[in-house]
Design an enzyme around this catalytic site. Structure first.
Site, short mmCIF file in Angstrom:
data_model
loop_
_atom_site.label_atom_id
_atom_site.label_comp_id
_atom_site.label_asym_id
_atom_site.label_seq_id
_atom_site.Cartn_x
_atom_site.Cartn_y
_atom_site.Cartn_z
N HIS A 91 43.49 41.50 37.28
CA HIS A 91 44.70 41.26 38.07
C HIS A 91 44.45 41.39 39.57
CE1 HIS A 91 47.57 40.81 34.78
NE2 HIS A 91 46.82 41.70 34.14
N ASP A 95 45.36 38.53 42.16
CA ASP A 95 46.18 38.71 43.37
C ASP A 95 45.45 38.15 44.60
OD1 ASP A 95 48.16 39.90 41.90
OD2 ASP A 95 47.74 41.95 42.58
N GLU A 122 53.03 32.97 39.68
CA GLU A 122 52.08 32.02 40.26
C GLU A 122 52.76 30.72 40.68
OE1 GLU A 122 52.18 31.01 35.90
OE2 GLU A 122 52.21 32.86 37.04
#
Length: 191
Positions: A91, A95, A122
């Site tokens: 993750h 990011d 997203e």
């Protein structure tokens, strides 16, 4: 019949009151300035996505209401297979990839009348004011975003291969963003 020290007491009292009033005004103005700065920071936090620095939903809606965006083009963009990026790289890297996309879009549209927002996860929502040939511009953006890359922890440069899909529509004069967004969402689903 006045006491001889009365004159000096009146003068000292006046000086003391003036001094205390000056201190009060100084403290009050400093407090007001800090309150204004805090208000600006809170407004920015309420209208900006903390990860990408782009507008969030509320910020985009405020900008649309504040300015005349007649015959605007609305693009709803989704990063294809973003879950795979999070699963494969984690993750944190996902990011970082979203930040890279946001920076790339900001650079791509620099100097153009555009609002770019992170719409959720997203998904990004882009509102362009009176720009011609949307399909060509959208394809150029897709190509540029396909080159986005991020650094992995071992210092190597990795290029995350992912495409984006874009649903394009026109927001007519007087139409709400919600109505135009519904059409853009259908176009995104087809893309």
């Amino acid at each position: 019949g006045y006491h001889p020290d009365l004159k000096s007491r009146i003068v000292y009292s006046f000086v003391l009151i003036s001094f205390l009033s000056t201190i009060y005004e100084y403290i009050s103005s400093r407090f007001n300035k800090s309150l204004q700065q805090l208000s600006i920071k809170l407004e920015q936090a309420a209208t900006t996505d903390p990860l990408t620095g782009l507008l969030n939903r509320r910020g985009l809606e405020q900008h649309l209401l504040a300015e005349e965006w007649l015959m605007s083009n609305v693009w709803l963009m989704d990063v294809d297979f973003f879950k795979r990026i999070n699963d494969e790289f984690g993750h944190d890297l996902g990011d970082e990839y979203l930040k890279a996309l946001a920076d790339t879009m900001s650079t791509f549209f620099q100097g153009k009348p555009v609002l770019i927002s992170r719409w959720g996860g997203e998904e990004f929502l882009i509102v362009l004011n009176n720009m011609d040939d949307q399909s060509e511009l959208a394809n150029k953006l897709r190509e540029v975003l396909g080159l986005a890359s991020v650094r992995v922890s071992d210092g190597q440069r990795k290029s995350i291969s992912s495409s984006v899909s874009i649903g394009v529509t026109i927001m007519r004069a007087g139409e709400s963003i919600t109505t135009a967004l519904g059409r853009a969402d259908k176009a995104l689903y087809q893309a």
